[in-house]
Design an enzyme around this catalytic site. Structure first.
Site, mmCIF file in Angstrom:
data_model
loop_
_atom_site.group_PDB
_atom_site.id
_atom_site.type_symbol
_atom_site.label_atom_id
_atom_site.label_comp_id
_atom_site.label_asym_id
_atom_site.label_seq_id
_atom_site.Cartn_x
_atom_site.Cartn_y
_atom_site.Cartn_z
ATOM 1 C CG ASP A 1 -1.471 45.991 -7.152
ATOM 2 O OD1 ASP A 1 -1.728 46.477 -8.276
ATOM 3 O OD2 ASP A 1 -0.471 46.331 -6.490
ATOM 4 C CG ASP B 1 -9.117 31.769 -10.804
ATOM 5 O OD1 ASP B 1 -10.297 31.353 -10.849
ATOM 6 O OD2 ASP B 1 -8.270 31.308 -10.017
ATOM 7 C CG ASP C 1 -13.519 33.186 -6.845
ATOM 8 O OD1 ASP C 1 -14.092 32.826 -7.878
ATOM 9 O OD2 ASP C 1 -13.169 32.392 -5.945
ATOM 10 C CE LYS D 1 1.732 43.404 -9.608
ATOM 11 N NZ LYS D 1 1.511 44.662 -8.847
ATOM 12 C CE1 TYR E 1 -5.443 30.255 -13.942
ATOM 13 C CE2 TYR E 1 -6.719 28.247 -14.208
ATOM 14 C CZ TYR E 1 -6.454 29.417 -13.520
ATOM 15 O OH TYR E 1 -7.210 29.732 -12.431
#
Ligand code: IPM
Ligand code: MG
Length: 370
Positions: free
Chosen positions: A227, A251, A255, A194, A143
């Site tokens: 993932d 983020d 959600d 990851k 970001y």
């Protein structure tokens, strides 16, 4: 007489102002009935600030945010401002607040209200009783990483760059918050990155492992690739307690987690900075839902996420657990009595507008305080 609590209210765009209006009624109620003296300043952010001042957040409002005890934030953005250049977009206002206030720890609880367990798109047995906390790093990563930008290439095409970057101290302070939170919950932290493909992931995993061994051996720590975490959240979300992860993965995963609960309209969040010498943290509270321009101005939005964000503020910024409890209890009681806004409407329930939901909450608060 307790000292005044300074509160900056930034309703923003879309449904932000209308859900904030209902919460302001609850704040006034608190002021009258519980003798909590709030000194409230209201400001503009996002598209509302752009329209009036040409920037998504003025320096004056930024200064107000730095000086206040807590910021209560609605939502920003909408189609009206979508075509603006990147640095003028309404979202930049929120990102500036997060960055300049140093709000590195973003707490996003995903909690299933018993009354709404059937509103989830997942089977009841998978999500009933779910109570997990996604802890998202909020001031670093892709970001804000440099270099970033778009450059034109000689052949007429373009090249865009964003940089994912984390330092040891940045990882350490967020993982520390995760361990501390877990100790007050079910004592489990799952650290998500990851490390199989990203250097930041390798450093993240090393740092979490080292801090755990040095200071938090009593907490159960596991590691998961992002993932796989997305998959596990849908397959068996109740395996998690606290999930700690970087800005971008947080983020996405928050959600995802919010939808396990059946309604984005129900979930609050807190963004906290580091404690200062007196132990106080800068803080901003906002609902997870965005500005929802499609339903804005219709008085049908769900004010409960905004309300529960206010409750989080009472709890985390002002240590007013009893007052937070009463607000949360009012929300639960109204749901249990069968009242719903459109987003969580179910057969046989009574549908309320945003304002009517505010009315019901105040009635319930009166009863709870009687
Ligand atoms: C969020 C939002 C923001 C983000 C946007 C509005 C900049 O999606 O708070 O999750 O990406 O962080
Ligand atoms: Mg988001």
């Amino acid at each position: 007489m307790p000292a005044n609590k300074k509160l900056l209210v930034l309703p923003g765009d879309g449904i932000g102002p209308e859900v904030m209006r209902q919460v302001r009624r609850v704040v006034d109620w608190m002021d009258k009935r519980r003798a909590l003296r709030f000194e409230i300043t209201e400001g503009l952010v996002g598209g509302a600030a752009l329209d009036k001042h040409g920037v998504p957040l003025t320096d004056a409002t930024m200064a107000d945010a730095q000086a206040t005890d807590a910021v209560l934030f609605g939502s920003v953005g909408g189609p009206k401002w979508d075509s603006l250049p990147f640095d003028k977009k309404p979202e930049r206002g929120l990102l500036r607040l997060r960055k300049e206030m140093g709000l590195f720890a973003n707490l996003r609880p995903a909690l299933v209200f018993e009354e709404l367990a059937d509103a989830s798109t997942l089977k009841r047995e998978i999500i009933a009783g779910l109570d997990i906390m996604i802890l998202r790093e909020l001031t670093g990563g892709v970001y804000f990483g440099e270099p970033r930008g778009v450059t034109a290439l000689p052949d007429g095409t373009k090249r865009a760059v964003d940089t994912q970057v984390y330092t040891t101290p940045e990882i350490e302070r967020i993982v520390r918050v995760a361990f501390e939170l877990a100790r007050k919950r079910r004592n489990k932290v799952c650290s998500v990155e990851k490390a199989n493909v990203m250097h930041t992931g390798v450093l993240w995993r090393e740092t979490a492992t080292r801090l755990h061994a040095a200071e938090y051996k009593d907490v159960e720590l596991s590691h998961m690739y992002a993932d796989n975490c997305a998959m596990q959240l849908v397959r068996n979300p109740k395996q998690f307690d606290v999930i700690v992860t970087d800005n971008l993965f947080g983020d996405l995963l928050s959600d995802l987690a919010s939808m396990l609960t059946g309604s984005l309209g129900m979930l609050p969040s807190a963004s906290l900075g580091a404690p200062d010498a007196t132990g106080r943290r800068k803080a901003l509270y906002e609902p997870i839902h965005g500005s929802a321009p499609d339903i804005a101005g219709k008085d049908i939005a769900n004010p409960l996420a905004m309300l529960l964000s206010f409750a989080m503020m009472l709890r985390y910024s002002f240590d007013l657990a009893d007052d937070a409890d009463i607000v949360e209890r009012a929300a639960k009681t109204v749901l249990a009595a069968g009242y719903r806004t459109a987003d969580i409407m179910q057969p046989g329930m009574k549908k309320l507008s945003t304002t009517q939901m505010g009315d019901m909450l105040l009635k319930e608060l009166d009863k709870l305080a009687a």
